[in-house]
Design an enzyme around this catalytic site. Structure first.
Site, short mmCIF file in Angstrom:
data_model
loop_
_atom_site.label_atom_id
_atom_site.label_comp_id
_atom_site.label_asym_id
_atom_site.label_seq_id
_atom_site.Cartn_x
_atom_site.Cartn_y
_atom_site.Cartn_z
N HIS A 247 0.82 -1.22 0.00
CA HIS A 247 0.00 0.00 0.00
C HIS A 247 0.85 1.27 0.00
O HIS A 247 1.94 1.32 0.52
CB HIS A 247 -0.97 0.01 1.19
N ASN A 248 0.28 2.29 -0.65
CA ASN A 248 0.85 3.65 -0.72
C ASN A 248 2.11 3.76 -1.57
O ASN A 248 2.79 4.79 -1.53
CB ASN A 248 1.14 4.22 0.68
#
Length: 340
Positions: A247-248
């Site tokens: 994620h991110n």
């Protein structure tokens, strides 16, 4: 606030109820009847959202934030800006996670049909046998959805794309000419947990995956949606089979990743970076433009633009090769001495 195409808004909730839910304590003078509608990270917070701060180094971001409320450790209570309601707790991130689960819920497609009546398909879209297209999904002209693929609610897919058999795409926006091969999983929740009063709590993953034009994603590769910010794959990047992107992560344009590459959360990768097979990158690392990471390298710190790194922990490739050659030479000498 999370993208309403992918997440239902379950708010509002009063601050007193939020304090009760999370085990926090309202700071003196806070109006418990005041309500918030959602959670948000510091730099995106608004007057109707609650955020958190657990690291003193991010206090300047809180000072600039427009957050209506914030979970804070009692040691950091003085960092709150004027007008921000404070909820005091020794575990701000855990309180934020509980608030996120209360205020937001992932949308699911309830249509029994394999293509939801509310989905919008342009001319020339082909849907393979057993594929599912969720509520309010949008698919552009000339795109082919393979047999058994699942396109989640709210997903947008551009024109002339190919989605392979049994691929799964959710919480995602795809550009034109994107190729997703068989079994790839785009948009599932990233790995995030924090200690809570009764054990570990899953941190809600409220972001999306953005896949730009011309990207190729190999078979059985996984790209996680953002925890709040988006996971982004830049234009024309080519990703091999069995790659994990957490994620991110922000991947630039024209990057290449060979099989079994693993990219940890919140890594930033510049345009034109290249990764050999089984390379691994630790979280929050920055890989510069045009950098090259050798096969099986373990990157633990930032790599400057244009450099080639190898080894584990990774370092500039010439240094790594000199060290490897020296160790081999010393080991050989000692072995000969012992044999003599």
């Amino acid at each position: 606030m999370p993208d309403p195409r992918f997440f239902e808004d379950l708010g509002p909730i009063s601050l007193s109820d939020l304090a009760h839910l999370t085990g926090a304590e309202l700071a003196p003078g806070v109006d418990g009847g005041r309500a918030v509608r959602g959670v948000s990270i510091l730099d995106r917070a608004g007057p109707d959202t609650v955020t958190f701060l657990s690291d003193r180094r991010l206090a300047p971001e809180l000072a600039r934030s427009r957050a209506g409320a914030c979970f804070l450790h009692p040691r950091l209570a003085e960092q709150a800006p004027e007008g921000c309601a404070i909820l005091l707790t020794p575990a701000p991130q855990a309180a934020y996670a509980l608030a996120g689960h209360r205020l937001h819920r992932p949308r699911v497609s309830l249509s029994a049909a394999h293509v939801s009546p509310s989905a919008r398909l342009e001319e020339g879209v082909q849907i393979g046998a057993g594929a599912v297209v969720g509520d309010e999904a949008q698919i552009g002209r000339g795109t082919v959805i393979g047999p058994g693929a699942v396109i989640g609610a709210g997903v947008t897919i551009g024109r002339d794309c190919e989605i392979g058999p049994r691929a799964s795409i959710s919480f995602a926006l795809l550009g034109d000419r994107v190729r997703i091969y068989a079994g790839a999983v785009i948009g599932e929740a990233g790995f995030g947990a924090t200690p809570g009063p009764k054990g570990l709590i899953d941190i809600p993953q409220l972001g999306r995956v953005i896949v730009q034009d011309g990207v190729t994603v190999g078979a059985n590769t996984c790209i996680d949606r953002g925890a709040f910010d988006d996971t982004v794959i830049g234009e024309n990047t080519k990703i091999d089979n069995l790659v994990q992107i957490a994620h991110n992560v922000r991947v630039g344009r024209n990057c290449v990743m060979a099989a079994h590459t693993g990219i940890s959360g919140s890594v930033t990768i510049g345009d034109g970076a290249q990764f050999g097979g089984r390379a691994g990158v630790a979280d929050h690392v920055i890989i510069g433009e045009g950098a090259r990471i050798a096969a099986a390298a373990g990157v633990m710190k930032d790599v400057p633009p244009g450099e080639t790194w190898g080894g584990s922990p990774a370092r500039p490739v010439k240094r790594w090769m000199r060290e490897t050659a020296w160790l081999s030479k010393m080991a050989t000498r000692r072995g000969e001495g012992a044999g003599g």
